[in-house]
Design a protein around this motif. Structure first.
Motif, short mmCIF file in Angstrom:
data_model
loop_
_atom_site.label_atom_id
_atom_site.label_comp_id
_atom_site.label_asym_id
_atom_site.label_seq_id
_atom_site.Cartn_x
_atom_site.Cartn_y
_atom_site.Cartn_z
N GLY B 39 -6.76 4.76 -4.92
CA GLY B 39 -6.03 5.57 -3.96
C GLY B 39 -4.79 4.84 -3.42
O GLY B 39 -4.68 3.63 -3.51
N SER B 40 -3.89 5.63 -2.86
CA SER B 40 -2.67 5.07 -2.29
C SER B 40 -3.00 4.18 -1.09
O SER B 40 -3.85 4.53 -0.28
CB SER B 40 -1.75 6.21 -1.88
N GLY B 41 -2.34 3.03 -1.02
CA GLY B 41 -2.58 2.11 0.09
C GLY B 41 -3.85 1.30 -0.07
O GLY B 41 -4.26 0.58 0.84
N GLY B 42 -4.48 1.38 -1.22
CA GLY B 42 -5.74 0.66 -1.44
C GLY B 42 -5.57 -0.82 -1.71
O GLY B 42 -6.50 -1.59 -1.52
N GLY B 43 -4.39 -1.21 -2.17
CA GLY B 43 -4.17 -2.63 -2.41
C GLY B 43 -3.84 -2.97 -3.85
O GLY B 43 -3.95 -4.13 -4.26
N LYS B 44 -3.40 -1.97 -4.63
CA LYS B 44 -3.10 -2.24 -6.04
C LYS B 44 -1.89 -3.18 -6.17
O LYS B 44 -1.93 -4.15 -6.93
CB LYS B 44 -2.82 -0.91 -6.77
N SER B 45 -0.85 -2.92 -5.38
CA SER B 45 0.32 -3.80 -5.45
C SER B 45 -0.03 -5.19 -4.94
O SER B 45 0.45 -6.20 -5.49
CB SER B 45 1.47 -3.22 -4.61
N VAL B 46 -0.87 -5.26 -3.92
CA VAL B 46 -1.28 -6.57 -3.38
C VAL B 46 -2.00 -7.37 -4.46
O VAL B 46 -1.78 -8.57 -4.62
CB VAL B 46 -2.19 -6.38 -2.15
N PHE B 88 8.41 -4.19 -10.44
CA PHE B 88 8.12 -3.75 -9.07
C PHE B 88 8.07 -2.23 -8.97
O PHE B 88 8.77 -1.52 -9.69
CB PHE B 88 9.18 -4.29 -8.10
N GLN B 89 7.22 -1.79 -8.06
CA GLN B 89 7.01 -0.36 -7.86
C GLN B 89 8.33 0.37 -7.59
O GLN B 89 8.60 1.41 -8.14
CB GLN B 89 6.04 -0.16 -6.69
N GLY B 90 9.16 -0.22 -6.73
CA GLY B 90 10.43 0.43 -6.41
C GLY B 90 11.59 -0.08 -7.26
O GLY B 90 12.74 0.22 -6.97
N1 ATP Z 1 3.26 -7.90 3.19
C1 ATP Z 1 2.36 -7.11 3.83
N2 ATP Z 1 2.15 -7.26 5.14
C2 ATP Z 1 1.24 -6.49 5.79
N3 ATP Z 1 0.52 -5.54 5.21
C3 ATP Z 1 0.69 -5.34 3.89
C4 ATP Z 1 1.62 -6.11 3.13
N4 ATP Z 1 1.57 -5.70 1.85
C5 ATP Z 1 0.65 -4.71 1.82
N5 ATP Z 1 0.12 -4.49 3.03
C6 ATP Z 1 -0.93 -3.51 3.35
O1 ATP Z 1 -1.96 -3.63 2.41
C7 ATP Z 1 -2.44 -2.35 2.03
C8 ATP Z 1 -2.36 -2.20 0.54
O2 ATP Z 1 -1.01 -2.12 0.13
P1 ATP Z 1 -0.55 -1.90 -1.37
O3 ATP Z 1 0.93 -1.84 -1.34
O4 ATP Z 1 -1.17 -2.92 -2.23
O5 ATP Z 1 -1.16 -0.48 -1.71
P2 ATP Z 1 -1.10 0.29 -3.09
O6 ATP Z 1 -2.51 0.44 -3.56
O7 ATP Z 1 -0.14 -0.38 -4.00
O8 ATP Z 1 -0.56 1.71 -2.64
P3 ATP Z 1 0.50 2.68 -3.37
O9 ATP Z 1 -0.24 3.42 -4.43
O10 ATP Z 1 0.95 3.57 -2.29
O11 ATP Z 1 1.60 1.82 -3.91
C9 ATP Z 1 -1.60 -1.33 2.78
O12 ATP Z 1 -2.35 -0.89 3.87
C10 ATP Z 1 -0.40 -2.10 3.25
O13 ATP Z 1 0.03 -1.63 4.49
#
Ligand code: ATP
Ligand code: MG
Lengths: 255, 267
Positions: B39-46, B88-90
């Protein structure tokens, strides 16, 4: 109790911020001098920061010179001492007003520009992208900017000193009937070696502070585009405050 | 099982109070294409950022060829980032440089190639992602969203990495370019033996390119397996996820939901 706690938290966050700026400076001193030095980037930034600030720096210092001469002339007239105008104005302008006023106007403008630029790079992940491509963002972005502001601010101040003196000369001659040549002689006469040193030392110090604060704020911009605006506003206030405090501190050392 | 290229072991990652990962483990095997969905915001980019040390875990280990990424000295990290490309995503294109300079960035940083050779390579990469060579002269600001995405892709493959991390490479692209990117990921894997990690919401692409799919759910990867295994899994969280997806697909697309997830032919 609550008030004291809040004050304590404020002091702590201030110290944390200063620590962050100091860490940035240490880091850039470590990675900056390595090969390749990045002369191209430094030159580019110096032109960006310095040359673009020339007109505003000249305008400001011209008026500072005129204003201070007018004020002092008005005061000295009562004692019939307008002939001392050059002596009085020079010690006000050269070691103090020209450096600090230029730092607070042009320097703060430079810092705000850096924060806005680096902040939007941070928000759009361009800073992460530099790191991801195996380069060092501190070397690529911070080093050239800190070098450029440290270099260009003292140069602008040197030029500003010249323009401020011309402004003073104009007012002295036109308003108070002090011959320009005489004004010039007394102006130079009053300056001791310490004044000549203080001006560039302040320029270099303020320039370095401008670069460090501007870049630190940019690199630490929070997520989101509105955060860039907030970071830039904070930079303006922080840079001005730090410059004034540094100015006071340098004065206690010099005079 | 071969030794993983990238290995997460018991990783916990927090941002302040917000826990993104909790004792999460995941392995990326050499030569495979692993897709991460969630899901969105789950932490995939992290997760991707931890792989190259842009973010560091609070607890646990992130290993690259068995060496801890957060503990690497600068030069070691530099070498990892030379081998592991990140899309990068963007896009994260450098605004102040032309498209060509963007693509040549890693080559200028890591090789002593001549300008002409770098430019040559930049136009090759542009062709690979389906863009005209003339785009090299343009500034990123003048490109459309989809073009930026493809330039970002070109920038990442310019230096011929061992591993490519794609953060939603097809989001916002038209079907023709979605297919092109999918084909490119497959081609890089087959011909150059590139290992890929692909974050995507696009199930057809996921099914097409991946050897394995990892499902991010509640701060860890409870399911890692092939697309078929996933589809037939009885695990409640996987079923939840698939059903959540189907319900969303029903709302937005007129096509039969199972078809949409089953094959890329419809796309
Ligand atoms: N540098 C940061 N500082 C603080 N919080 C962060 C940072 N990077 C990510 N987060 C938080 O960690 C969570 C996961 O973010 P992430 O970008 O990994 O989501 P995602 O799965 O890639 O979502 P999407 O599909 O929307 O790209 C989010 O709640 C975001 O707010
Ligand atoms: Mg993401």
């Amino acid at each position: 109790m609550n008030g004291i706690e809040r004050f304590g938290a404020l002091v702590l966050s201030g110290l944390e911020w200063l620590g962050g700026v100091a860490r940035l400076v240490l880091r850039v001193l470590r990675v900056g001098p390595r090969r390749p030095f990045g002369f191209d980037d430094i030159l580019h930034q110096t032109v960006e920061l310095g040359v673009r600030s020339l007109p505003i720096a000249m305008l400001i210092t011209l008026f500072i010179g005129m204003i201070l001469t007018w004020q002092f002339g008005w005061g000295l007239e009562d004692f019939g001492a307008t002939m001392a105008l050059g002596n009085v104005v020079s010690v006000g302008l050269v070691p103090e007003l020209v450096p600090s006023m230029l730092a607070i106007t042009v320097g703060v403008k430079m810092a705000a520009g850096m924060t806005a630029e680096l902040g939007s790079m941070k928000v759009t992940e361009q800073i992460d992208a530099i790191a991801a491509l195996g380069a060092d963002p501190y070397k690529k972005l911070v080093w050239p900017r800190v070098c450029a502001s440290t270099l260009s601010l003292p140069l602008l101040i040197a030029l500003g000193n010249l323009i401020a003196m011309l402004g003073g000369m104009l007012i002295a001659e036109w308003k108070f009937g002090v011959p320009a040549g005489y004004f010039y002689e007394t102006y130079i006469d009053e300056l001791e070696p310490l004044n000549y040193i203080a001006s560039p030392v302040k320029g270099v110090t303020f320039g370095a502070l401008v670069g460090a604060i501007g870049c630190y704020q940019g690199f630490n911009t929070k997520i989101g585009t509105e955060a860039v605006g907030a970071a830039t506003t904070d930079t303006v206030a922080a840079t001005a405050i730090i410059i004034i405090i540094a100015d006071f501190y340098l004065n206690t050392l010099f005079f | 099982m071969p030794e993983p290229i990238i290995d997460f072991r018991g990783v916990t990652k927090r941002f302040g109070e917000h826990v993104v990962y909790e004792r999460m483990s995941l392995s990326v095997l050499p030569g495979e294409t692993l897709t991460i969905i969630g899901g969105s915001g789950g932490g995939k980019s992290v997760c991707l950022k931890m792989m190259i040390g842009l973010l560091v875990p609070d607890e646990g280990q992130v290993l690259f060829h068995g060496t801890s990424v957060p503990d690497m000295p600068e030069e070691g990290l530099r070498q990892v980032r030379r081998k592991v490309a990140y899309v990068f995503q963007g896009g994260a294109l450098f605004d102040s440089m032309t498209v060509g300079e963007n693509i040549g960035y890693a080559l200028r940083e890591h090789t002593d190639w001549s300008m002409a050779r770098i430019e040559q390579r930049a136009s090759e990469c542009l062709t690979m992602v389906g863009l005209h060579e003339g785009v090299a002269e343009q500034m990123p600001a003048s490109l459309s969203g989809g073009m930026k995405k493809r330039v970002a892709l070109a920038r990442s493959i310019a230096i011929e990495p061992e591993v490519i991390l794609y953060d939603e490479p097809t989001t916002g692209l038209d079907p023709k370019n979605i297919k092109r990117i999918g084909d490119m990921i497959l081609k890089l894997q087959r011909e150059l033996d590139v290992t890929s990690v692909v974050v995507t919401h696009d199930m057809p692409t996921a099914r097409k390119v991946s050897n394995r799919i990892a499902m991010l759910y509640q701060r860890a990867f409870p399911f890692v397996g092939t697309a078929d295994e996933m589809w037939h899994s009885a695990a409640p969280e996987v079923r939840d996820f698939i059903h959540g997806r189907i319900r969303r697909a029903e709302q937005s697309a007129p096509a039969h939901p199972v078809d949409a997830a089953e094959d890329s032919r419809g796309a």
